[in-house]
Structures are given as C-alpha cells and as structure tokens.
Scaffold this motif. Structure first.
Motif, PDB file in Angstrom:
ATOM      1  N   ARG A  58     -39.318  -0.403 -58.101  1.00 40.02           N
ATOM      2  CA  ARG A  58     -39.708  -1.090 -59.331  1.00 40.02           C
ATOM      3  C   ARG A  58     -38.667  -0.855 -60.411  1.00 40.02           C
ATOM      4  NH1 ARG A  58     -42.245   0.209 -63.911  1.00 40.02           N
ATOM      5  NH2 ARG A  58     -42.669   2.335 -63.179  1.00 40.02           N
ATOM      6  N   GLU A  59     -38.308   0.412 -60.618  1.00 42.49           N
ATOM      7  CA  GLU A  59     -37.271   0.745 -61.597  1.00 42.49           C
ATOM      8  C   GLU A  59     -36.765   2.151 -61.294  1.00 42.49           C
ATOM      9  OE1 GLU A  59     -36.431   0.046 -66.323  1.00 42.49           O
ATOM     10  OE2 GLU A  59     -38.457   0.607 -65.716  1.00 42.49           O
ATOM     11  N   ALA A  60     -35.463   2.307 -61.351  1.00 40.54           N
ATOM     12  CA  ALA A  60     -34.886   3.629 -61.076  1.00 40.54           C
ATOM     13  C   ALA A  60     -33.535   3.763 -61.749  1.00 40.54           C
ATOM     14  CB  ALA A  60     -34.737   3.841 -59.570  1.00 40.54           C
ATOM     15  N   VAL A  61     -33.293   4.972 -62.253  1.00 41.48           N
ATOM     16  CA  VAL A  61     -31.982   5.337 -62.784  1.00 41.48           C
ATOM     17  C   VAL A  61     -31.458   6.459 -61.904  1.00 41.48           C
ATOM     18  CG1 VAL A  61     -30.687   6.222 -64.734  1.00 41.48           C
ATOM     19  CG2 VAL A  61     -32.617   4.673 -65.125  1.00 41.48           C
ATOM     20  N   ILE A  62     -30.283   6.247 -61.298  1.00 43.24           N
ATOM     21  CA  ILE A  62     -29.745   7.210 -60.334  1.00 43.24           C
ATOM     22  C   ILE A  62     -28.460   7.809 -60.897  1.00 43.24           C
ATOM     23  CG2 ILE A  62     -28.993   7.544 -57.950  1.00 43.24           C
ATOM     24  CD1 ILE A  62     -30.475   4.866 -57.347  1.00 43.24           C
ATOM     25  N   PRO A  63     -28.505   9.070 -61.317  1.00 44.96           N
ATOM     26  CA  PRO A  63     -27.292   9.728 -61.824  1.00 44.96           C
ATOM     27  C   PRO A  63     -26.455  10.277 -60.661  1.00 44.96           C
ATOM     28  CG  PRO A  63     -29.170  11.202 -62.018  1.00 44.96           C
ATOM     29  CD  PRO A  63     -29.699   9.934 -61.421  1.00 44.96           C
ATOM     30  N   LEU A  64     -25.140  10.194 -60.795  1.00 43.01           N
ATOM     31  CA  LEU A  64     -24.253  10.661 -59.729  1.00 43.01           C
ATOM     32  C   LEU A  64     -23.188  11.589 -60.304  1.00 43.01           C
ATOM     33  CD1 LEU A  64     -23.799   7.186 -58.047  1.00 43.01           C
ATOM     34  CD2 LEU A  64     -25.142   9.063 -57.124  1.00 43.01           C
ATOM     35  N   THR A  65     -22.740  12.539 -59.484  1.00 37.57           N
ATOM     36  CA  THR A  65     -21.662  13.437 -59.900  1.00 37.57           C
ATOM     37  C   THR A  65     -20.354  12.975 -59.269  1.00 37.57           C
ATOM     38  OG1 THR A  65     -21.899  14.943 -58.026  1.00 37.57           O
ATOM     39  CG2 THR A  65     -23.325  15.330 -59.930  1.00 37.57           C
ATOM     40  N   GLU A  66     -19.283  13.604 -59.693  1.00 41.57           N
ATOM     41  CA  GLU A  66     -17.976  13.204 -59.178  1.00 41.57           C
ATOM     42  C   GLU A  66     -17.681  13.831 -57.822  1.00 41.57           C
ATOM     43  OE1 GLU A  66     -15.505  16.653 -61.627  1.00 41.57           O
ATOM     44  OE2 GLU A  66     -15.235  14.543 -62.097  1.00 41.57           O
ATOM     45  N   LYS A  67     -18.584  14.663 -57.305  1.00 42.54           N
ATOM     46  CA  LYS A  67     -18.335  15.337 -56.026  1.00 42.54           C
ATOM     47  C   LYS A  67     -19.201  14.747 -54.918  1.00 42.54           C
ATOM     48  CE  LYS A  67     -16.690  19.583 -58.205  1.00 42.54           C
ATOM     49  NZ  LYS A  67     -16.853  21.052 -58.325  1.00 42.54           N
ATOM     50  N   LEU A  68     -19.948  15.587 -54.196  1.00 43.66           N
ATOM     51  CA  LEU A  68     -20.739  15.130 -53.057  1.00 43.66           C
ATOM     52  C   LEU A  68     -22.177  14.852 -53.475  1.00 43.66           C
ATOM     53  CD1 LEU A  68     -21.181  14.539 -50.068  1.00 43.66           C
ATOM     54  CD2 LEU A  68     -21.478  17.009 -49.685  1.00 43.66           C
ATOM     55  N   ASN A  69     -22.574  13.590 -53.372  1.00 47.16           N
ATOM     56  CA  ASN A  69     -23.924  13.148 -53.697  1.00 47.16           C
ATOM     57  C   ASN A  69     -24.650  12.808 -52.393  1.00 47.16           C
ATOM     58  OD1 ASN A  69     -23.719  12.581 -56.880  1.00 47.16           O
ATOM     59  ND2 ASN A  69     -21.823  11.917 -55.895  1.00 47.16           N
ATOM     60  N   ILE A  70     -25.787  13.483 -52.151  1.00 43.21           N
ATOM     61  CA  ILE A  70     -26.534  13.284 -50.917  1.00 43.21           C
ATOM     62  C   ILE A  70     -27.868  12.600 -51.214  1.00 43.21           C
ATOM     63  CG2 ILE A  70     -27.735  14.435 -49.025  1.00 43.21           C
ATOM     64  CD1 ILE A  70     -24.776  14.581 -48.637  1.00 43.21           C
ATOM     65  N   PHE A  71     -28.182  11.570 -50.411  1.00 40.89           N
ATOM     66  CA  PHE A  71     -29.463  10.888 -50.495  1.00 40.89           C
ATOM     67  C   PHE A  71     -30.263  11.175 -49.228  1.00 40.89           C
ATOM     68  CE2 PHE A  71     -26.956   8.634 -53.518  1.00 40.89           C
ATOM     69  CZ  PHE A  71     -27.831   8.175 -54.483  1.00 40.89           C
ATOM     70  N   THR A  72     -31.464  11.654 -49.404  1.00 47.13           N
ATOM     71  CA  THR A  72     -32.339  11.907 -48.260  1.00 47.13           C
ATOM     72  C   THR A  72     -33.697  11.278 -48.513  1.00 47.13           C
ATOM     73  OG1 THR A  72     -33.154  14.007 -49.164  1.00 47.13           O
ATOM     74  CG2 THR A  72     -31.202  14.113 -47.733  1.00 47.13           C
ATOM     75  N   GLY A  73     -34.502  11.240 -47.469  1.00 49.69           N
ATOM     76  CA  GLY A  73     -35.850  10.672 -47.563  1.00 49.69           C
ATOM     77  C   GLY A  73     -36.325  10.285 -46.188  1.00 49.69           C
ATOM     78  N   GLU A  74     -37.607  10.111 -46.070  1.00 51.84           N
ATOM     79  CA  GLU A  74     -38.154   9.743 -44.769  1.00 51.84           C
ATOM     80  C   GLU A  74     -37.651   8.368 -44.331  1.00 51.84           C
ATOM     81  OE1 GLU A  74     -42.368   9.925 -44.818  1.00 51.84           O
ATOM     82  OE2 GLU A  74     -42.448  12.093 -45.152  1.00 51.84           O
ATOM     83  N   THR A  75     -37.662   8.146 -43.030  1.00 49.16           N
ATOM     84  CA  THR A  75     -37.281   6.842 -42.495  1.00 49.16           C
ATOM     85  C   THR A  75     -38.188   5.770 -43.087  1.00 49.16           C
ATOM     86  OG1 THR A  75     -36.572   7.847 -40.427  1.00 49.16           O
ATOM     87  CG2 THR A  75     -37.017   5.488 -40.389  1.00 49.16           C
ATOM     88  N   GLY A  76     -37.573   4.706 -43.611  1.00 47.83           N
ATOM     89  CA  GLY A  76     -38.350   3.629 -44.211  1.00 47.83           C
ATOM     90  C   GLY A  76     -38.654   3.823 -45.670  1.00 47.83           C
ATOM     91  N   ALA A  77     -38.164   4.939 -46.237  1.00 45.41           N
ATOM     92  CA  ALA A  77     -38.462   5.201 -47.646  1.00 45.41           C
ATOM     93  C   ALA A  77     -37.692   4.273 -48.569  1.00 45.41           C
ATOM     94  CB  ALA A  77     -38.153   6.653 -47.978  1.00 45.41           C
ATOM     95  N   GLY A  78     -36.569   3.738 -48.099  1.00 46.45           N
ATOM     96  CA  GLY A  78     -35.814   2.791 -48.933  1.00 46.45           C
ATOM     97  C   GLY A  78     -34.385   3.209 -49.206  1.00 46.45           C
ATOM     98  N   LYS A  79     -33.866   4.136 -48.372  1.00 45.86           N
ATOM     99  CA  LYS A  79     -32.473   4.567 -48.598  1.00 45.86           C
ATOM    100  C   LYS A  79     -31.494   3.403 -48.411  1.00 45.86           C
ATOM    101  CE  LYS A  79     -32.671   7.833 -45.478  1.00 45.86           C
ATOM    102  NZ  LYS A  79     -34.083   7.633 -45.085  1.00 45.86           N
ATOM    103  N   SER A  80     -31.788   2.524 -47.464  1.00 42.50           N
ATOM    104  CA  SER A  80     -30.895   1.381 -47.226  1.00 42.50           C
ATOM    105  C   SER A  80     -30.902   0.418 -48.403  1.00 42.50           C
ATOM    106  CB  SER A  80     -31.306   0.644 -45.952  1.00 42.50           C
ATOM    107  OG  SER A  80     -32.629   0.149 -46.067  1.00 42.50           O
ATOM    108  N   ILE A  81     -32.015   0.413 -49.155  1.00 41.43           N
ATOM    109  CA  ILE A  81     -32.092  -0.465 -50.334  1.00 41.43           C
ATOM    110  C   ILE A  81     -31.041  -0.065 -51.355  1.00 41.43           C
ATOM    111  CG2 ILE A  81     -33.562  -1.193 -52.255  1.00 41.43           C
ATOM    112  CD1 ILE A  81     -35.968  -0.757 -50.420  1.00 41.43           C
ATOM    113  N   LEU A  82     -30.820   1.249 -51.463  1.00 40.39           N
ATOM    114  CA  LEU A  82     -29.813   1.736 -52.392  1.00 40.39           C
ATOM    115  C   LEU A  82     -28.435   1.187 -52.023  1.00 40.39           C
ATOM    116  CD1 LEU A  82     -28.795   3.669 -54.630  1.00 40.39           C
ATOM    117  CD2 LEU A  82     -28.562   5.399 -52.845  1.00 40.39           C
ATOM    118  N   ILE A  83     -28.113   1.241 -50.713  1.00 41.06           N
ATOM    119  CA  ILE A  83     -26.821   0.717 -50.250  1.00 41.06           C
ATOM    120  C   ILE A  83     -26.747  -0.786 -50.505  1.00 41.06           C
ATOM    121  CG2 ILE A  83     -25.292   0.446 -48.263  1.00 41.06           C
ATOM    122  CD1 ILE A  83     -25.640   3.336 -49.242  1.00 41.06           C
ATOM    123  N   ASN A  84     -27.861  -1.487 -50.291  1.00 36.96           N
ATOM    124  CA  ASN A  84     -27.888  -2.927 -50.567  1.00 36.96           C
ATOM    125  C   ASN A  84     -27.631  -3.214 -52.047  1.00 36.96           C
ATOM    126  OD1 ASN A  84     -28.452  -3.545 -47.922  1.00 36.96           O
ATOM    127  ND2 ASN A  84     -30.673  -3.633 -48.218  1.00 36.96           N
ATOM    128  N   GLY A  85     -28.192  -2.359 -52.905  1.00 42.57           N
ATOM    129  CA  GLY A  85     -27.973  -2.524 -54.336  1.00 42.57           C
ATOM    130  C   GLY A  85     -26.517  -2.334 -54.714  1.00 42.57           C
TER     131      GLY A  85
END
Length: 553
Positions: free
Chosen positions: A14-41
């Motif tokens: 619905r709405e999300a603000v995702i802060p990132l650092t200049e180094k290693l940023n890791i995204f985790t979550g259960e299968t189907g949680a929507g991690k691929s949506i982030l890549i699509n965005g």
C-alpha cells in the motif's frame, strides 16, 4: 547510490519508504511476502516495461520514486548531455503506472521518457537475477565477459572502426563489380550516342534553319526566272514602263489647261519612277539568287543526317543535344567508376592488412586478460567453497568479425582430475550463481556503476558456501552499494542494513509491509529463517551469536 525508495499502491504494497545504506543491504521475508515486488519497483524506475496489473486493486495508479545521491561523474556527464538539472549530486526518479496501461516517467519532477530512464538507469544500477546466469550458458557472450573484466576497450574500439570501414569498402566494391556487366553494356550504348550525335556538332534550332534555307535553295531556279520575267514585263520592249511613258506623253500637252490633267501627269511620272526602281531591285535579287549546287547538296545531306538521328532516337534537335550532353556526363562517371574500383580494391587490401594487425593486437591483449581473469576468478571461486575448481578460457583465432579474429569460451572442471568442459554442460544452478558472483566481484572495482542488486544469488547453495557468498557480498559492499534478496541466514547475517518484507492482513486486505530492522528485529528474523516461525530461545541465541560473529568478520 540509491538512498531511498518510496512505493505506493504497488501490488500488495500500500505504501512503503525503504531506506538504504551505501554498503550491503539485505532483504528477507517469507516466500510470497513480496520481495520480488521490490525488484519490480526498482525495474520500473529504471525504465523497464511494466504491466498495469501491478497496480494495487482498487487504486488508480502505482507510484515508485527512487532517490539517488552521490552521483558518479559519468552519470552527471550523461545528465548534462540530456539537459537534466540536478543539485547537490542528487536526483529523484519517479514512475507512475496507471490502470489504463499508461505510465508517466519523471526526473526531478519533470516529465521524461522510459527510454531516458533506461539509459541513465543502466549507468546507476546493475541488477543480477537468476535469468542473468544465461550469459554463462551462452558461449557467444563469454568474450563480452572477458572484455568487461579487461576494462580497456581502446583496442576493440579502434579495431571496430577499421572493421566497419573495411565492411563499407568491401560492400561498395562488391556493388560496383556487380554492376560492371551492366556498366559495360551501358557504356557501349552511351558511346554510340556520343559518336552519332557528337559527329554532327548540332546547334539549337539548326534543323529549322536548314529546312528553311534548303526550301529556298531548292526553289531558287524558278524564282530567278520569275524575277527576270517580271523585269521584262516592267522594262522590256512594249512593256509596262513604255506604256506609262506613252500615256504621259499623250496628256502632258493639256496639263497647262487643266489642273486635273496636270495632277494625273505627275502621278504617271511617279509610277514610271517606281516601276523602274522595282525592275532594278528584281534584277539585283535575281543576280543574288544564283544557283549554288554545292550548298544545296550540303543542305540536303545534313538535313538527311539530322532527320535520320531524329527517327533513330525519336527526338527533336533540342532533345538530341540534351541526350548527347547527358551521355557525356554519364560516361564520365562510369569511366571514373573504373578508377573507383581500382582505388577501392587497393583500399580494401590496406584496410584488411590494418584490421588484421589490430585483431592480432586485440588477441594478444585478450590472452593476457584471460590469464589474469582465470587466476582472479579461480581465487574467488575457491573462496566461495568451490576449491579444486579449474577455470579455463578456450581462446582461439578464427575469421574476422566485429569483435575481432578470436573467440572465447569459459570452461570449468568442478572436480579434480577432470578436463575442463563448457560451463553450460556441467555447472549446476548453485555453481552458476557462485561463478556469476565471482565475476561480479572481480569487476566490482573496474566499472562506475554505484549499485549492484542480486536477486536470489543464493539459489542452489547452502551451508558453508552460503556463508562464503555472504562474506563476498559484504566485501563488494565496501567498494559499492549492494542490495541483495535472500532466503539464507548465512547471507542475511552479513547485512549492514537489514530490511524485512512481511505480508499481513489489515482491514481484511492483504498488505505487504517493509520494515528496517534493528538488532533485536534482526535477531528474530534470522532465527525465523534458521528455524521457522516462533523460534526458541536457543534459536534466538544462536541467531544473535551469528550476527555478532558476522560483525567481526
């Protein structure tokens, strides 16, 4: 680097603000949680094609905005070329996707195009997904990998300039030679025109003038007789002039008595003078019109020659002159093409020699690159738990192509004692992932792309190999920003910034939330990945220990 992503109404987010650092940023979550949506965005703001189906149900549009900071000099140069303003080395890129299929791209709030987003996006972010492993399975692209590692394209660029010039020269030469038979036949025809018409040396309107003169000359004899007879009629014996004189004599004695008779006498005297003058002119004209048989013959022959050509070429005199001039111009060009064929043949030989020497230099350069490449990548693969692996570049000479005279294919032996074979025939999914990571690692300090994204680089690996991948990602994160989507705790514990993607049910609607985890949150998430939901205190302690251990690496 990518500092922040804002997402609204994108699929289940619905709405999300995702802060990132200049180094290693890791995204985790259960299968189907929507991690691929982030890549699509992220793909959307990079100008990739996106479907209207990714708009959240019940909403008019989805919005993705990315904030980039610390822009590289190459990126800023590209913005300057495109006329895009930026301040403080920052820029925002927005993509709106509407339910009717339309999309709007904006850079710093100003409307742009998806193609521009794609152009600048490719300079700022390098996304590696599972499908990108196909570059390893396609031997024709292995040269691309080798050149990317070498980093110096000056020899290849110079070679390609010469090669394309050679192609252009050979193509033109082929066209001229193909036309040679037609050219010969055409030259025979043009020479015939030049010989036929040129020999006459025609002038504009000459045929009409000759026709007029010929008609006069042909009728000259009859005209002379007629003029002499006319002179006799006027001034001969008992001719008109004598009659006028006689008539004047008859009435002249009465002119003193009658003004009318006096006037008539004057008129008769005038007629006498006019007739005498006419007779004189006719005598002169008759003398001038004397027959010239030689001139008449010339006129007849020349008119016959001209009329013959007019019939042959179905053209009048003016058109014949134009045909002659056009033929002269065309045959000059055709004759010059003979010189062009000779010059092009010589140029082709020179270019062939030059491009061959350049290709040899490029081959020698790649030989050195291949040696360094295999050493560096082998070291990386050994670190990534592929010890004993043998990587080899089969580098062979062949015919000249736009990429040089050589071909390259990556060969690998994962087991001691076995001959290296093409990667496509023996590498597993996990090995492909690690090989690709090794390639990305050795070129991480050689290009200017600030952000690297790995989508499930851990596919097919586990245990110690997964830990090594995590360590390697952290190493890359020291020289550039890394964003990684993973299912493995061994990789997740290496994060400098850990983001959890979680699917929830809110107000009877499914919604994906994005949360930046603190140490406690990281511990719980790592424990979940390691042991599933509702981890035990022992699992939480193990997760904490793994995070602490990773921090010390």
């Amino acid at each position: 680097m990518l500092k922040e992503i804002y997402i609204k109404n994108l699929a289940v987010i619905r709405e999300a603000v995702i802060p990132l650092t200049e180094k290693l940023n890791i995204f985790t979550g259960e299968t189907g949680a929507g991690k691929s949506i982030l890549i699509n965005g992220i793909n959307a703001v990079l100008g990739h094609r996106c479907s209207k189906d990714i708009v959240r149900t019940g909403c008019d549009k989805a919005v993705i905005t990315a904030l980039f900071v610390n822009l590289s000099s190459d990126v800023k140069k590209k913005f300057d070329e495109l006329g895009i303003d930026y301040e403080n080395d920052e820029i925002t890129v927005t993509r709106e996707i509407n339910t009717d299929g339309r999309s709007i791209a904006r850079i710093n709030g100003r409307t742009s195009s998806a193609s521009v987003l794609k152009e600048i996006g490719s300079m700022m972010i390098d996304i590696h997904g599972q499908h990108d492993n196909r570059i390893l399975l396609d031997s024709e692209r292995h040269m691309e990998v080798l050149d990317g590692f070498g980093g110096d394209n000056s020899l290849l660029d110079a070679y390609r300039i010469t090669f394309r010039e050679l192609q252009s020269t050979a193509r033109r030469l082929g066209e001229l030679k193909k036309q040679e038979k037609n050219r010969t036949e055409r030259m025979i025809y043009l020479n015939e025109i030049i010989e036929d018409i040129g020999s006459l040396e025609l002038s504009e309107g000459e045929d009409d003038e000759l026709e007029q003169e010929y008609n006069m000359s042909k009728n000259a004899e009859s005209a002379i007789i007629a003029m002499k007879n006319a002179v006799q009629s006027i001034a001969g014996d008992d001719a008109a002039n004598d009659m006028i004189v006689s008539a004047e004599g008859e009435i002249s004695g009465f002119s003193d008595y009658s003004p009318e008779i006096s006037a008539l006498c004057e008129r008769l005297s005038a007629v006498e003078i006019e007739l005498a003058d006419i007779a004189s002119e006719l005598e002169k004209a008759a003398d001038k019109a004397e027959l010239d048989g030689q001139r008449l013959g010339y006129l007849k022959d020349r008119l016959n020659s001209i009329n013959k050509l007019k019939r042959k070429y179905t053209a009048d005199c003016s058109e014949l002159i134009k045909m002659y001039n056009d033929a002269c111009n065309e045959i000059t060009k055709l004759e010059s093409s003979e010189d062009e064929i000779k010059n092009l043949a010589e140029k082709r030989e020179e270019l062939l020699h030059k491009v061959t020497e350049q290709a040899k230099a490029l081959y020698d350069y790649r030989e050195k690159v291949a040696k360094n490449f295999t050493e560096r990548v082998t070291d990386e693969l050994e670190f990534l738990n592929m010890s004993g692996v043998v990587l080899k570049v089969r580098h062979e000479k062949g015919k000249l192509t736009v990429n040089g005279m050589d071909t390259s294919e990556l060969l690998i032996s994962a087991n001691k004692g076995e001959e290296p074979k093409p990667i496509s025939k023996i590498a597993s999914g996990g090995e492909l992932s690690r090989i690709m990571l090794a390639l990305k690692s050795v070129i991480a300090d050689r290009d200017s792309i600030d952000t690297m994204i790995f989508d499930e680089i851990d596919t097919g690996v586990s245990g110690k190999a997964a830990q090594k991948i995590g360590i390697k990602l952290r190493e890359i994160g020291k020289v550039r920003q890394v964003i990684c989507v993973t299912h493995l705790s061994q990789i997740a514990v290496m994060a400098d910034n850990h983001i959890m993607i979680e699917k929830k049910s809110i107000d009877e609607r499914t919604e994906t939330t994005v949360t930046q985890l603190d140490f406690k949150g990281r511990t719980a998430e790592i424990a979940r990945i390691m042991g599933g939901d509702n981890p035990s205190s022992l699992m939480l302690k193990t997760a904490e220990d793994e995070i602490r251990k990773a921090e010390k690496l």
